[in-house]
Design an enzyme around this catalytic site. Structure first.
Site, PDB file in Angstrom:
ATOM      1  N   HIS A  42      -3.723   0.654   9.895  1.00  0.00           N
ATOM      2  CA  HIS A  42      -3.016  -0.389   9.135  1.00  0.00           C
ATOM      3  C   HIS A  42      -2.970  -1.739   9.845  1.00  0.00           C
ATOM      4  O   HIS A  42      -2.411  -2.694   9.327  1.00  0.00           O
ATOM      5  CB  HIS A  42      -1.592   0.046   8.773  1.00  0.00           C
ATOM      6  CG  HIS A  42      -0.682   0.164   9.975  1.00  0.00           C
ATOM      7  ND1 HIS A  42      -0.584   1.311  10.726  1.00  0.00           N
ATOM      8  CD2 HIS A  42       0.159  -0.715  10.557  1.00  0.00           C
ATOM      9  CE1 HIS A  42       0.268   1.136  11.699  1.00  0.00           C
ATOM     10  NE2 HIS A  42       0.740  -0.093  11.637  1.00  0.00           N
TER      11      HIS A  42
HETATM   12  C1  UD1 Z   1       4.521  -3.548   9.354  1.00  0.00           C
HETATM   13  C2  UD1 Z   1       4.734  -4.150  10.736  1.00  0.00           C
HETATM   14  C3  UD1 Z   1       3.834  -3.434  11.730  1.00  0.00           C
HETATM   15  C4  UD1 Z   1       4.038  -1.939  11.684  1.00  0.00           C
HETATM   16  C5  UD1 Z   1       3.864  -1.433  10.255  1.00  0.00           C
HETATM   17  C6  UD1 Z   1       4.221   0.008  10.227  1.00  0.00           C
HETATM   18  C7  UD1 Z   1       5.303  -6.538  10.931  1.00  0.00           C
HETATM   19  C8  UD1 Z   1       4.767  -7.860  11.276  1.00  0.00           C
HETATM   20  N1  UD1 Z   1       4.390  -5.550  10.758  1.00  0.00           N
HETATM   21  O1  UD1 Z   1       3.175  -3.829   8.973  1.00  0.00           O
HETATM   22  O2  UD1 Z   1       4.138  -3.874  13.040  1.00  0.00           O
HETATM   23  O3  UD1 Z   1       3.107  -1.321  12.536  1.00  0.00           O
HETATM   24  O4  UD1 Z   1       4.744  -2.157   9.398  1.00  0.00           O
HETATM   25  O5  UD1 Z   1       3.858   0.665   9.066  1.00  0.00           O
HETATM   26  O6  UD1 Z   1       6.491  -6.366  10.821  1.00  0.00           O
HETATM   27  N2  UD1 Z   1       3.604  -2.459   1.176  1.00  0.00           N
HETATM   28  C9  UD1 Z   1       3.855  -1.670   0.075  1.00  0.00           C
HETATM   29  N3  UD1 Z   1       4.949  -0.870   0.111  1.00  0.00           N
HETATM   30  C10 UD1 Z   1       5.798  -0.810   1.156  1.00  0.00           C
HETATM   31  C11 UD1 Z   1       5.538  -1.622   2.261  1.00  0.00           C
HETATM   32  C12 UD1 Z   1       4.434  -2.449   2.270  1.00  0.00           C
HETATM   33  O7  UD1 Z   1       3.112  -1.684  -0.909  1.00  0.00           O
HETATM   34  O8  UD1 Z   1       6.785  -0.037   1.114  1.00  0.00           O
HETATM   35  C13 UD1 Z   1       2.370  -3.311   1.168  1.00  0.00           C
HETATM   36  C14 UD1 Z   1       2.600  -4.708   0.601  1.00  0.00           C
HETATM   37  O9  UD1 Z   1       1.451  -5.063  -0.104  1.00  0.00           O
HETATM   38  C15 UD1 Z   1       2.708  -5.565   1.848  1.00  0.00           C
HETATM   39  C16 UD1 Z   1       1.798  -4.845   2.828  1.00  0.00           C
HETATM   40  O10 UD1 Z   1       1.925  -3.458   2.511  1.00  0.00           O
HETATM   41  O11 UD1 Z   1       2.313  -6.876   1.617  1.00  0.00           O
HETATM   42  C17 UD1 Z   1       2.171  -5.084   4.278  1.00  0.00           C
HETATM   43  O12 UD1 Z   1       3.549  -4.784   4.523  1.00  0.00           O
HETATM   44  P1  UD1 Z   1       4.333  -5.502   5.746  1.00  0.00           P
HETATM   45  O13 UD1 Z   1       5.654  -4.871   5.936  1.00  0.00           O
HETATM   46  O14 UD1 Z   1       4.296  -6.978   5.590  1.00  0.00           O
HETATM   47  O15 UD1 Z   1       3.407  -5.211   6.982  1.00  0.00           O
HETATM   48  P2  UD1 Z   1       2.758  -3.836   7.463  1.00  0.00           P
HETATM   49  O16 UD1 Z   1       1.285  -3.981   7.437  1.00  0.00           O
HETATM   50  O17 UD1 Z   1       3.375  -2.701   6.718  1.00  0.00           O
HETATM   51  N1  UDP Z   2       3.988   8.535  10.023  1.00  0.00           N
HETATM   52  C1  UDP Z   2       4.419   9.322   8.971  1.00  0.00           C
HETATM   53  N2  UDP Z   2       3.609   9.469   7.884  1.00  0.00           N
HETATM   54  C2  UDP Z   2       2.397   8.874   7.790  1.00  0.00           C
HETATM   55  C3  UDP Z   2       1.955   8.065   8.886  1.00  0.00           C
HETATM   56  C4  UDP Z   2       2.793   7.904   9.974  1.00  0.00           C
HETATM   57  O1  UDP Z   2       5.507   9.902   9.027  1.00  0.00           O
HETATM   58  O2  UDP Z   2       1.716   9.043   6.765  1.00  0.00           O
HETATM   59  C5  UDP Z   2       4.879   8.338  11.187  1.00  0.00           C
HETATM   60  C6  UDP Z   2       4.298   8.694  12.529  1.00  0.00           C
HETATM   61  O3  UDP Z   2       4.466  10.047  12.819  1.00  0.00           O
HETATM   62  C7  UDP Z   2       5.102   7.804  13.474  1.00  0.00           C
HETATM   63  C8  UDP Z   2       5.351   6.567  12.659  1.00  0.00           C
HETATM   64  O4  UDP Z   2       5.134   6.945  11.299  1.00  0.00           O
HETATM   65  O5  UDP Z   2       6.359   8.426  13.756  1.00  0.00           O
HETATM   66  C9  UDP Z   2       4.404   5.463  13.052  1.00  0.00           C
HETATM   67  O6  UDP Z   2       4.531   4.403  12.172  1.00  0.00           O
HETATM   68  P1  UDP Z   2       3.366   3.392  11.837  1.00  0.00           P
HETATM   69  O7  UDP Z   2       2.063   3.933  12.263  1.00  0.00           O
HETATM   70  O8  UDP Z   2       3.547   2.986  10.408  1.00  0.00           O
HETATM   71  O9  UDP Z   2       3.770   2.097  12.695  1.00  0.00           O
HETATM   72  P2  UDP Z   2       3.502   1.641  14.208  1.00  0.00           P
HETATM   73  O10 UDP Z   2       3.938   2.733  15.100  1.00  0.00           O
HETATM   74  O11 UDP Z   2       2.056   1.282  14.314  1.00  0.00           O
HETATM   75  O12 UDP Z   2       4.331   0.403  14.333  1.00  0.00           O
END
Ligand code: UD1
Ligand code: UDP
Length: 364
Positions: A207
């Site tokens: 991601h």
């Molecule tokens: C965010 C965090 C990242 C973390 C990740 C974990 C920041 C800058 N980024 O990235 O550090 O590793 O979460 O998963 O805070 N969206 C949905 N549904 C949701 C959430 C998001 O559809 O419930 C989609 C939307 O199109 C959104 C995109 O995902 O624009 C990105 O979501 P966002 O929270 O901005 O950043 P992440 O890539 O999820």
């Molecule tokens: N995780 C989960 N389901 C998924 C993918 C990840 O429960 O489909 C959990 C994973 O075990 C870990 C956390 O989400 O505990 C990690 O989050 P993510 O990779 O979204 O964010 P990051 O750690 O990169 O910020």
């Protein structure tokens, strides 16, 4: 001693960090943890499911900010959090990790004079192209108490001039959650449901914007995954950001790649624990793989979690398709690293954290 803590969650990796802190607090009389959810993540399987599975107290406020550019999302969180904080008046605000919700709420709190504790402080990728690195550096620079998961965190903070008495090497709260959920995960039937055999499949998550937002990089990684899946089937719970990018790029999975919606914590833990390998760009998953002893290839050029490499389970492979494929096929052939447990990743990090906070901020 009484202590009221307002803990912030917003995005998926925050839930498994706040959960054990809330559990540790409920064991102590007169320590209260109230949760504020910023709503940065909002799909059921990116948020609500974790509250249910991890028995996290229901948030007292959900700010409902949703998605947006960094500036919009951060500003919305700040604007909506300020009145909530003024109403709740906790003894301290606790933030975890490195997402936009972390820095936004830390900034509001510190400007209003509330003490801020940062859990998972001090980690550095030294890569300012990552939005999380900016969030880490800023949050640490304005937090009063810095709880670190590994020695590198303490070393980085010392180098940045943070006074020693603010830095606490307590271990990894995310691992507290993992260890608490091992039995639940063992009982999960997710492998049967997906028709997978123990150690005979790989798990993929992606991601990071640097991997998924550039169509050429994503296409290269996709080629590598398709090739690897010919040797070992892959299961890939797809993050919503990535789902959109794959669809925009018209990339289809090979026959041996199974794309899923994001899965709940317990099933995902089982999928990781029984995997033959993990391919990821997640921060937290590098740590979980380390404890589970499953070979992990991290599709990044750097990591803010160097201990996961030092102890042997994690390897950086960047985004070059040839390198990813070569390293993955080596794992398929059984060239696997040994497992060691990093210091204080023992299931008690949250207890240590809460004890320090009670000692410093508790009121008679
Ligand atoms: C965010 C965090 C990242 C973390 C990740 C974990 C920041 C800058 N980024 O990235 O550090 O590793 O979460 O998963 O805070 N969206 C949905 N549904 C949701 C959430 C998001 O559809 O419930 C989609 C939307 O199109 C959104 C995109 O995902 O624009 C990105 O979501 P966002 O929270 O901005 O950043 P992440 O890539 O999820
Ligand atoms: N995780 C989960 N389901 C998924 C993918 C990840 O429960 O489909 C959990 C994973 O075990 C870990 C956390 O989400 O505990 C990690 O989050 P993510 O990779 O979204 O964010 P990051 O750690 O990169 O910020």
């Amino acid at each position: 001693m009484t202590l009221s803590i307002l803990a912030i969650v917003g995005a998926r990796p925050n839930f498994m960090k706040v959960a054990p802190l809330a559990w540790a607090a409920t064991k102590l009389e007169d320590v209260e943890v109230k949760i504020v959810h910023t709503g940065q993540h909002y799909d059921r399987n990116m948020s609500e499911l974790f509250f249910e599975q991890l028995r996290i107290p229901k948030p007292v406020h959900n700010l409902g900010v949703g998605s947006g550019s960094h500036a919009v999302q951060t500003a919305e969180i700040m604007t909506r959090f300020e009145p909530v904080l003024l109403k709740e008046k906790p003894d301290l605000v606790l933030v975890v990790g490195d997402v936009n919700s972390t820095i936004a709420c830390a900034m509001v709190a510190t400007k209003l004079g509330f003490p801020v504790a940062h859990v998972e402080a001090g980690l550095r990728s030294f890569d300012r192209d990552m939005p999380e690195e900016i969030n880490r550096v800023l949050t640490d620079s304005i937090s009063d108490e810095l709880f670190v998961t590994e020695q590198s965190g303490a070393d980085n903070l010392r180098r940045e001039g943070v006074p020693e008495d603010r830095v606490h090497f307590v271990g990894n709260v995310m691992i507290d959650t993992l260890l608490s959920c091992r039995d639940l995960a063992n009982a999960s039937d997710v492998l049967d449901r997906l028709g997978l055999e123990k150690r005979a499949y790989g798990v993929v998550t992606l991601h990071r914007p640097s991997n998924v937002d550039d169509p050429r990089t994503l296409a290269g990684i996709w080629r590598a995954l398709s090739r690897i899946s010919e040797e070992m089937p892959l299961v890939f719970p797809v993050h919503p950001r990535t789902r959109r990018r794959l669809s925009d790029a018209g990339l289809q999975p090979s026959d041996s790649m199974r794309l899923l919606e994001p899965v709940g914590y317990v099933d995902f833990l089982k999928l990781q624990a029984d995997a033959g390998m993990i391919l990821t760009d997640s921060g937290g998953i590098q740590e979980e793989a380390t404890i589970l002893g499953v070979p992990c290839l991290t599709l990044r050029r750097n990591t803010e979690r160097p201990v996961t490499i030092e102890v042997g389970c994690n390897k950086l492979v960047g985004d070059d398709p040839e390198t990813i494929t070569r390293e993955a096929l080596a794992i398929v052939r059984g060239e696997n690293p040994v497992r060691k447990v990093p210091k204080y990743w023992d299931g008690r990090a949250a207890e240590r954290t809460i004890d320090i906070l009670v000692e410093r901020y508790g009121k008679d």
